[in-house]
Design a protein around this motif. Structure first.
Motif, PDB file in Angstrom:
ATOM      1  N   ASP A  24     -31.147  11.166   3.313  1.00  0.00           N
ATOM      2  CA  ASP A  24     -32.447  11.518   2.720  1.00  0.00           C
ATOM      3  C   ASP A  24     -33.613  10.756   3.316  1.00  0.00           C
ATOM      4  O   ASP A  24     -34.760  11.227   3.262  1.00  0.00           O
ATOM      5  N   SER A  29     -35.810  16.295  10.186  1.00  0.00           N
ATOM      6  CA  SER A  29     -35.469  17.546   9.515  1.00  0.00           C
ATOM      7  C   SER A  29     -35.928  18.730  10.365  1.00  0.00           C
ATOM      8  O   SER A  29     -37.087  18.815  10.758  1.00  0.00           O
ATOM      9  N   LYS A  32     -35.176  23.178   6.145  1.00  0.00           N
ATOM     10  CA  LYS A  32     -35.000  22.786   4.754  1.00  0.00           C
ATOM     11  C   LYS A  32     -35.172  24.012   3.868  1.00  0.00           C
ATOM     12  O   LYS A  32     -36.228  24.629   3.840  1.00  0.00           O
ATOM     13  N   GLU A  36     -30.127  21.602   3.910  1.00  0.00           N
ATOM     14  CA  GLU A  36     -31.036  20.948   4.862  1.00  0.00           C
ATOM     15  C   GLU A  36     -30.275  20.539   6.115  1.00  0.00           C
ATOM     16  O   GLU A  36     -29.127  20.099   6.040  1.00  0.00           O
ATOM     17  N   LYS A  38     -30.633  18.168   9.612  1.00  0.00           N
ATOM     18  CA  LYS A  38     -31.366  17.103  10.290  1.00  0.00           C
ATOM     19  C   LYS A  38     -30.695  16.762  11.622  1.00  0.00           C
ATOM     20  O   LYS A  38     -29.492  16.951  11.790  1.00  0.00           O
ATOM     21  N   LYS A  50     -25.720  18.913   8.677  1.00  0.00           N
ATOM     22  CA  LYS A  50     -26.087  19.876   7.638  1.00  0.00           C
ATOM     23  C   LYS A  50     -25.653  19.339   6.285  1.00  0.00           C
ATOM     24  O   LYS A  50     -24.476  19.059   6.065  1.00  0.00           O
TER      25      LYS A  50
END
Length: 249
Positions: A24, A29, A32, A36, A38, A50
């Motif tokens: 987080d 990212s 989203k 989400e 990244k 993912k």
């Protein structure tokens, strides 16, 4: 926490073990929505991670104790696809977390795949070399997926990555692979798979003629069938959306 790491990437295990705490607050990212995605740079290796949304209560129990999670399926299916000769980003790991005995969050880690565009970028638009790309897309689907018994159940526009090569050639790779079946793909089932790309009749015609030619089937009949499959698929999706909209009121 339950972790599976590809032995080839065991040097990344400490990063993978820390993913639930780091996801987080770090990484770049690139998507989203419900889930989400990244990108992380880990010891010179570019990783795509993912994070799947926390499931509803029934799946919290099911994923914890009865069946594999979406992250685990993605990892296992990627290994199987590659062993069969299909193209998907190389799997690195999957991470599942539990909370009070129930499934919580999960992460699928793969090698970040560089690409130039997706099928979404050309469907419905003027696009250089479009017909050639669509013909090669049909060829890729036939030889790499369907002939190998690979049925991608979410074969939609954004899940087909394309990289330009030399001499008007293109490399295709598929993602979002947690919904797959490994089964025989007879001609009509294979043709119907293309209905998910939500294309125009003209675009579907290019795909249908190439796929029919590869299968030694009648091209005009293939065009008629795929346009019909596409119409049925669009009607089904629109009905679902209408029902959801009705219940939201």
């Amino acid at each position: 926490m339950r972790v599976i790491v590809n032995p080839k990437y065991k040097k990344l295990k400490s990063f993978i073990n820390e993913l639930p705490q780091k996801f987080d607050t770090s990484g770049e990212s690139i998507y989203k929505g419900r889930n989400e995605i990244k990108v992380f740079d880990c010891d010179g290796v570019k990783l795509n991670v993912k994070s799947f949304k926390i499931p509803h209560l029934i799946n919290k129990v099911a994923y914890a104790w009865l069946r594999g999670s979406k992250a685990k399926h993605s990892y296992e299916y990627a290994i199987k696809m590659i062993s069969l000769g299909a193209d998907t980003p190389e799997p690195v790991a999957c991470v599942e977390t539990l909370k009070m005995g129930l499934f919580n969050r999960s992460y699928y880690v793969s090698i970040h795949h560089d690409y130039n565009f997706t099928i979404r970028d050309l469907i419905g638009f003027e696009f250089p070399d479009k017909d050639n790309i669509l013909r090669q897309f049909a060829e890729y689907t036939y030889y790499k997926l369907h002939k190998n018994g690979i049925h991608h159940l979410d074969y939609s526009r954004g899940n087909i990555l394309i990289k330009r090569l030399d001499n008007e050639k293109y490399q295709f790779s598929v993602v979002d692979i947690n919904r797959m079946r490994f089964e025989k793909m007879p001609y009509l089932k294979g043709l119907k798979n293309f209905a998910q790309i939500w294309a125009s009749d003209e675009e579907l015609e290019v795909v249908a003629r190439e796929y029919a030619s590869l299968n030694e089937k009648d091209e005009d009949e293939a065009v008629r069938l795929l346009i019909q499959f596409d119409k049925e698929h669009k009607e089904k999706i629109n009905r679902k959306l209408a029902i959801k909209k009705k219940f939201k009121k």
